[in-house]
Scaffold this motif. Structure first.
Motif, PDB file in Angstrom:
ATOM      1  N   MET A   1       0.831  -1.209   0.000  1.00  0.00           N
ATOM      2  CA  MET A   1       0.000   0.000   0.000  1.00  0.00           C
ATOM      3  C   MET A   1       0.867   1.261   0.000  1.00  0.00           C
ATOM      4  N   GLN A   2       1.962   1.221   0.781  1.00  0.00           N
ATOM      5  CA  GLN A   2       2.856   2.379   0.812  1.00  0.00           C
ATOM      6  C   GLN A   2       3.457   2.650  -0.566  1.00  0.00           C
ATOM      7  N   THR A   3       3.812   1.568  -1.265  1.00  0.00           N
ATOM      8  CA  THR A   3       4.377   1.722  -2.613  1.00  0.00           C
ATOM      9  C   THR A   3       3.350   2.319  -3.568  1.00  0.00           C
ATOM     10  N   VAL A   4       2.107   1.866  -3.463  1.00  0.00           N
ATOM     11  CA  VAL A   4       1.036   2.388  -4.319  1.00  0.00           C
ATOM     12  C   VAL A   4       0.815   3.871  -4.055  1.00  0.00           C
ATOM     13  N   LEU A   5       0.759   4.256  -2.769  1.00  0.00           N
ATOM     14  CA  LEU A   5       0.562   5.668  -2.426  1.00  0.00           C
ATOM     15  C   LEU A   5       1.728   6.523  -2.910  1.00  0.00           C
TER      16      LEU A   5
END
Length: 292
Positions: free
Chosen positions: A1-5
Motif C-alpha cells: 500500500m505504501q508503494t502504491v501511495l
C-alpha cells in the motif's frame, strides 16, 4: 500500500504538469481548430527564461513563475500574430505544416543561441522531504501540484466568469456570429494563445524543478504527450484536458514503477492509437457531424 501511495503522489506531480500543457492544446484547438505543435517549445522557453532569471537576478519561486508565464504569453501571441493569423483562411494542412516549422525554429534557434547541452536547473527552493506513514513526499512535489491546481482553477474561473471568457466560448462555437454581436475575434484568439502559452511557461519552470534538468529539445516529447492527454480527455474540453494530463502521468509513472521505464513513451503513443480507433472524441469530447 505504501508503494502504491508513493507512486500515486509521483503520478499526480508529473500529471499536473502534463495537464497544464494539455490545456493550451485544448484551448487553441477549441477556438480555431488548430493543433499548435509549437506549444511544447513555448514550455521550453518558459523553463529557460526561469533558469536565467533565477541564476542572474536570484528571483524567488513566485517571481520566476510569473516571469516564465509572461514570456510564454508573449511568445504565444507573437507566434499567433506572425505565423498563424495570415493563414487563418488557408487549408488546414498549411497551418499544420507552419506549426511544425515554428516548433523546429524554436528548438534549433535555442540550440544555436544557448547550446544543445543539458543544464542543471537551479534550486529555487530548498527541498525538504516528509515521511508520512512510510510515504515520501517533498515540498517541491506539494508546490508543483498546488501551483498546477491553482492555475487550472483560475483558468476555469476566467473562462466561465469573465467577459473575455464568454467571448472565447462564443468564438469557439461560431466566430462569424460572435463577430456580428460585437466580439473582437482577433483579440479573443490572441488572448486564448496568451492564456494557453502562459500555462505552458508555468509548466516549464515546474518541470525544471521536478527533474532538475532542462535542454533546448525538452519540449518535444512532453509536448506530444500533452497532445495525447488533450485527445484522451476530449480535445477542446478544458476539464477533459486536465483529467487527461493526470491520466498520462499515472500511466507513465506506473510503467516506471514496474521496471519498464524504456517503454513509458511508447505506451503513450499506443494509447493515442487506441483512443483514435475506439474513442476518437475522447472522454469528455462530443461527436460532431460535419457536412461535406
Amino acid at each position: 500500500m505504501q508503494t502504491v501511495l508513493q507512486q500515486i503522489i509521483n503520478a499526480l506531480s508529473l500529471g499536473s504538469i502534463y495537464a497544464l500543457l494539455a490545456l493550451g492544446y485544448s484551448m487553441v484547438y477549441g477556438i480555431i481548430n488548430l493543433i499548435n505543435f509549437a506549444h511544447g517549445d513555448i514550455y521550453m522557453l518558459g523553463a529557460f527564461f526561469a533558469y536565467y532569471v533565477i541564476n542572474a537576478w536570484h528571483f524567488n519561486f513566485i517571481t520566476a513563475l510569473l516571469s516564465a508565464m509572461i514570456i510564454g504569453a508573449v511568445s504565444g501571441v507573437v507566434i499567433e500574430y506572425f505565423a498563424y493569423r495570415p493563414l487563418r483562411k488557408s487549408p488546414r494542412i498549411a497551418v499544420l505544416i507552419t506549426a511544425i516549422g515554428v516548433s523546429f525554429l524554436l528548438e534549433n534557434g535555442m540550440s544555436y543561441f544557448v547550446g544543445s547541452n543539458a543544464r542543471s536547473f537551479p534550486q529555487v527552493i530548498e527541498q525538504v522531504n516528509y515521511n508520512i506513514g512510510g510515504v515520501q513526499i517533498s515540498n517541491v512535489q506539494i508546490l508543483i501540484l498546488a501551483t498546477a491546481l491553482i492555475l487550472m482553477v483560475s483558468l476555469q474561473v476566467i473562462i466561465q466568469k469573465t467577459k473575455m471568457g464568454r467571448a472565447m466560448r462564443a468564438v469557439s462555437v461560431d466566430p462569424a456570429a460572435a463577430e456580428l454581436v460585437g466580439v473582437n475575434v482577433n483579440h479573443t484568439i490572441s488572448f486564448t494563445f496568451a492564456l494557453g502559452s502562459a500555462l505552458a511557461g508555468a509548466a516549464g519552470i515546474l518541470i525544471g524543478m521536478y527533474y532538475n534538468q532542462i535542454d533546448p529539445l525538452m519540449g518535444m516529447t512532453p509536448g506530444i504527450k500533452a497532445f495525447v492527454a488533450a485527445v484522451l480527455g476530449g480535445i477542446g474540453s478544458v476539464p477533459g484536458a486536465s483529467i487527461g494530463g493526470f491520466l498520462i502521468g499515472i500511466l507513465e509513472t506506473f510503467f516506471q514503477s514496474i521496471g519498464l521505464s524504456a517503454y513509458k513513451d511508447s505506451v503513450v503513443y499506443l494509447v493515442l492509437i487506441v483512443i483514435l480507433l475506439f474513442l476518437p472524441a475522447g472522454i469528455f469530447g462530443k461527436n460532431a457531424k460535419e457536412k461535406v
